[in-house]
Design a protein around this motif. Structure first.
Motif, PDB file in Angstrom:
ATOM      1  N   GLY A   1       0.819  -1.208   0.000  1.00  0.00           N
ATOM      2  CA  GLY A   1       0.000   0.000   0.000  1.00  0.00           C
ATOM      3  C   GLY A   1       0.846   1.248   0.000  1.00  0.00           C
ATOM      4  N   GLU A   2       0.243   2.345   0.399  1.00  0.00           N
ATOM      5  CA  GLU A   2       0.958   3.606   0.525  1.00  0.00           C
ATOM      6  C   GLU A   2       1.686   3.607   1.869  1.00  0.00           C
ATOM      7  OE1 GLU A   2       1.054   5.881  -2.070  1.00  0.00           O
ATOM      8  OE2 GLU A   2       0.059   4.182  -3.025  1.00  0.00           O
ATOM      9  N   LEU A   3       2.906   4.117   1.887  1.00  0.00           N
ATOM     10  CA  LEU A   3       3.747   4.043   3.075  1.00  0.00           C
ATOM     11  C   LEU A   3       3.051   4.607   4.313  1.00  0.00           C
ATOM     12  CD1 LEU A   3       6.509   3.214   4.178  1.00  0.00           C
ATOM     13  CD2 LEU A   3       7.344   5.491   3.583  1.00  0.00           C
ATOM     14  N   TYR A   4       2.452   5.791   4.201  1.00  0.00           N
ATOM     15  CA  TYR A   4       1.783   6.404   5.352  1.00  0.00           C
ATOM     16  C   TYR A   4       0.663   5.512   5.872  1.00  0.00           C
ATOM     17  CZ  TYR A   4      -2.241   7.722   2.527  1.00  0.00           C
ATOM     18  OH  TYR A   4      -3.370   7.671   1.731  1.00  0.00           O
ATOM     19  N   GLU A   5      -0.046   4.871   4.951  1.00  0.00           N
ATOM     20  CA  GLU A   5      -1.169   4.001   5.292  1.00  0.00           C
ATOM     21  C   GLU A   5      -0.679   2.756   6.043  1.00  0.00           C
ATOM     22  OE1 GLU A   5      -4.737   2.113   2.587  1.00  0.00           O
ATOM     23  OE2 GLU A   5      -2.739   2.201   1.689  1.00  0.00           O
ATOM     24  N   LEU A   6       0.417   2.183   5.593  1.00  0.00           N
ATOM     25  CA  LEU A   6       0.942   0.971   6.224  1.00  0.00           C
ATOM     26  C   LEU A   6       1.448   1.253   7.627  1.00  0.00           C
ATOM     27  CD1 LEU A   6       2.779  -0.610   3.158  1.00  0.00           C
ATOM     28  CD2 LEU A   6       0.429  -1.009   3.946  1.00  0.00           C
ATOM     29  N   PHE A   7       2.117   2.395   7.810  1.00  0.00           N
ATOM     30  CA  PHE A   7       2.569   2.749   9.157  1.00  0.00           C
ATOM     31  C   PHE A   7       1.381   3.018  10.086  1.00  0.00           C
ATOM     32  CE2 PHE A   7       6.891   3.825   7.394  1.00  0.00           C
ATOM     33  CZ  PHE A   7       7.571   2.878   8.149  1.00  0.00           C
ATOM     34  N   ALA A   8       0.315   3.565   9.568  1.00  0.00           N
ATOM     35  CA  ALA A   8      -0.887   3.791  10.379  1.00  0.00           C
ATOM     36  C   ALA A   8      -1.489   2.458  10.824  1.00  0.00           C
ATOM     37  CB  ALA A   8      -1.914   4.617   9.599  1.00  0.00           C
ATOM     38  N   ILE A   9      -1.434   1.464   9.968  1.00  0.00           N
ATOM     39  CA  ILE A   9      -1.934   0.125  10.322  1.00  0.00           C
ATOM     40  C   ILE A   9      -1.076  -0.462  11.440  1.00  0.00           C
ATOM     41  CG2 ILE A   9      -2.272  -2.239   9.501  1.00  0.00           C
ATOM     42  CD1 ILE A   9      -2.869  -0.937   6.701  1.00  0.00           C
ATOM     43  N   VAL A  10       0.238  -0.314  11.336  1.00  0.00           N
ATOM     44  CA  VAL A  10       1.134  -0.805  12.391  1.00  0.00           C
ATOM     45  C   VAL A  10       0.788  -0.132  13.719  1.00  0.00           C
ATOM     46  CG1 VAL A  10       3.530  -0.867  13.190  1.00  0.00           C
ATOM     47  CG2 VAL A  10       2.997  -1.423  10.808  1.00  0.00           C
ATOM     48  N   GLU A  11       0.537   1.149  13.688  1.00  0.00           N
ATOM     49  CA  GLU A  11       0.160   1.863  14.916  1.00  0.00           C
ATOM     50  C   GLU A  11      -1.127   1.293  15.508  1.00  0.00           C
ATOM     51  OE1 GLU A  11      -0.404   6.430  16.528  1.00  0.00           O
ATOM     52  OE2 GLU A  11      -0.624   6.041  14.388  1.00  0.00           O
ATOM     53  N   LYS A  12      -2.131   1.050  14.668  1.00  0.00           N
ATOM     54  CA  LYS A  12      -3.393   0.478  15.145  1.00  0.00           C
ATOM     55  C   LYS A  12      -3.196  -0.917  15.729  1.00  0.00           C
ATOM     56  CE  LYS A  12      -6.454   2.991  12.035  1.00  0.00           C
ATOM     57  NZ  LYS A  12      -7.337   2.918  10.869  1.00  0.00           N
ATOM     58  N   MET A  13      -2.327  -1.700  15.099  1.00  0.00           N
ATOM     59  CA  MET A  13      -2.056  -3.046  15.603  1.00  0.00           C
ATOM     60  C   MET A  13      -1.461  -2.983  17.008  1.00  0.00           C
ATOM     61  SD  MET A  13      -0.428  -4.581  12.087  1.00  0.00           S
ATOM     62  CE  MET A  13       0.098  -6.153  12.729  1.00  0.00           C
TER      63      MET A  13
END
Length: 96
Positions: free
Chosen positions: A49-61
């Motif tokens: 995906g988009e880098l910002y989006e993937l890091f946001a997913i990691v944060e949610k996890m």
């Protein structure tokens, strides 16, 4: 086209040595709800995906692990960032 691949191995600490698999299942559910392309492997999950989006997913996890009672989490990640496009298929096509 996506500009990044991110592989994550999430290792939540449990309070009393409980099995971490239910925690990992919850982490994968966060990825699934994000509607990004992903593949689960035995030791990590790779997202596209988009880098910002993937890091946001990691944060949610990580936040979800805390909600579930984990006092701390180790998130081992690998990132491929390629502004002109990155895909799992391109990197692995010669092996399929």
């Amino acid at each position: 086209m996506a500009n990044a691949l991110l592989s994550i191995q999430i290792i939540p600490k449990t309070k009393n040595g409980e099995d971490v698999i239910p925690f990992v299942d919850e982490a994968i559910a966060i990825i699934d709800q994000a509607s990004v392309r992903y593949e689960v492997h035995p030791l990590e999950t790779t997202m596209e995906g988009e880098l910002y989006e993937l890091f946001a997913i990691v944060e949610k996890m990580n936040e979800r692990m805390i909600e579930l009672g984990s006092p701390s989490i180790i998130s081992q990640i690998k990132v491929l960032y390629k502004p002109d496009g990155a895909s799992m298929d391109t990197l692995t096509e010669k092996y399929r």
